[in-house]
Design a protein around this motif. Structure first.
Motif, PDB file in Angstrom:
ATOM      1  N   UNK A  49     -31.529 -71.045  17.687  1.00  0.00           N
ATOM      2  CA  UNK A  49     -30.215 -71.528  17.269  1.00  0.00           C
ATOM      3  C   UNK A  49     -30.036 -72.989  17.681  1.00  0.00           C
ATOM      4  N   UNK A  50     -29.039 -73.617  17.099  1.00  0.00           N
ATOM      5  CA  UNK A  50     -28.698 -74.996  17.476  1.00  0.00           C
ATOM      6  C   UNK A  50     -28.391 -75.064  18.973  1.00  0.00           C
ATOM      7  N   UNK A  55     -29.909 -76.670  24.443  1.00  0.00           N
ATOM      8  CA  UNK A  55     -29.997 -76.219  25.841  1.00  0.00           C
ATOM      9  C   UNK A  55     -31.346 -76.558  26.459  1.00  0.00           C
ATOM     10  N   UNK A  56     -32.417 -76.558  25.650  1.00  0.00           N
ATOM     11  CA  UNK A  56     -33.752 -76.757  26.206  1.00  0.00           C
ATOM     12  C   UNK A  56     -34.292 -78.177  26.034  1.00  0.00           C
ATOM     13  N   UNK A  57     -33.699 -78.949  25.150  1.00  0.00           N
ATOM     14  CA  UNK A  57     -34.211 -80.296  24.893  1.00  0.00           C
ATOM     15  C   UNK A  57     -33.902 -81.223  26.076  1.00  0.00           C
ATOM     16  N   UNK A  58     -34.773 -82.176  26.302  1.00  0.00           N
ATOM     17  CA  UNK A  58     -34.581 -83.166  27.369  1.00  0.00           C
ATOM     18  C   UNK A  58     -35.145 -84.505  26.908  1.00  0.00           C
ATOM     19  N   UNK A  59     -34.622 -85.573  27.470  1.00  0.00           N
ATOM     20  CA  UNK A  59     -35.153 -86.907  27.176  1.00  0.00           C
ATOM     21  C   UNK A  59     -36.645 -86.914  27.480  1.00  0.00           C
ATOM     22  N   UNK A  60     -37.417 -87.479  26.574  1.00  0.00           N
ATOM     23  CA  UNK A  60     -38.867 -87.539  26.728  1.00  0.00           C
ATOM     24  C   UNK A  60     -39.608 -86.425  26.001  1.00  0.00           C
ATOM     25  N   UNK A  81     -35.458 -79.439  12.705  1.00  0.00           N
ATOM     26  CA  UNK A  81     -35.801 -80.082  13.975  1.00  0.00           C
ATOM     27  C   UNK A  81     -36.626 -79.099  14.775  1.00  0.00           C
ATOM     28  N   UNK A  82     -37.746 -79.582  15.314  1.00  0.00           N
ATOM     29  CA  UNK A  82     -38.558 -78.693  16.126  1.00  0.00           C
ATOM     30  C   UNK A  82     -39.106 -79.407  17.343  1.00  0.00           C
ATOM     31  N   UNK A  83     -39.174 -78.646  18.432  1.00  0.00           N
ATOM     32  CA  UNK A  83     -39.800 -79.150  19.649  1.00  0.00           C
ATOM     33  C   UNK A  83     -41.300 -79.141  19.462  1.00  0.00           C
ATOM     34  N   UNK A  84     -41.945 -80.217  19.840  1.00  0.00           N
ATOM     35  CA  UNK A  84     -43.401 -80.301  19.729  1.00  0.00           C
ATOM     36  C   UNK A  84     -44.073 -80.057  21.074  1.00  0.00           C
ATOM     37  N   UNK A  85     -43.311 -80.166  22.141  1.00  0.00           N
ATOM     38  CA  UNK A  85     -43.920 -79.972  23.473  1.00  0.00           C
ATOM     39  C   UNK A  85     -43.047 -79.119  24.339  1.00  0.00           C
TER      40      UNK A  85
END
Length: 85
Positions: A49-50, A55-60, A81-85
């Motif tokens: 979910x958005x 909640x899990x994204x962080x700078x860097x 939008x997707x997290x790559x790391x």
């Protein structure tokens, strides 16, 4: 930023900053918005979910954002939008 053969604009890079309330993520100095149609994925390519995304994204963190638009040369509101790391 790249424009692929499917007329998809793709922006990939580390998160400079984000605003969960506004639903925006800035990567490489480009601020991209989200809306109710934006799809989010975690680093394992699972849908989230958005709220979970922000909640899990962080700078860097490395993220990839895509927008499908025949006339686009940059991303304003991401389709994905997707997290790559």
């Amino acid at each position: 930023v790249e424009l692929d053969d499917d007329r998809k604009v793709v922006l990939r890079g580390p998160v400079d900053e984000f605003d969960a309330g506004a639903g925006t993520v800035t990567v490489l100095g480009v601020t991209v918005g989200t809306d109710n149609d934006t799809e989010f994925e975690d680093a394992a390519d699972r849908p989230i979910s958005r709220g979970e995304f922000f909640d899990v994204i962080a700078a860097g963190d490395e993220v990839k954002m895509e927008e499908e638009d025949d006339d686009a040369t940059t991303i304003e509101v991401a389709d994905e939008m997707e997290l790559e790391s």
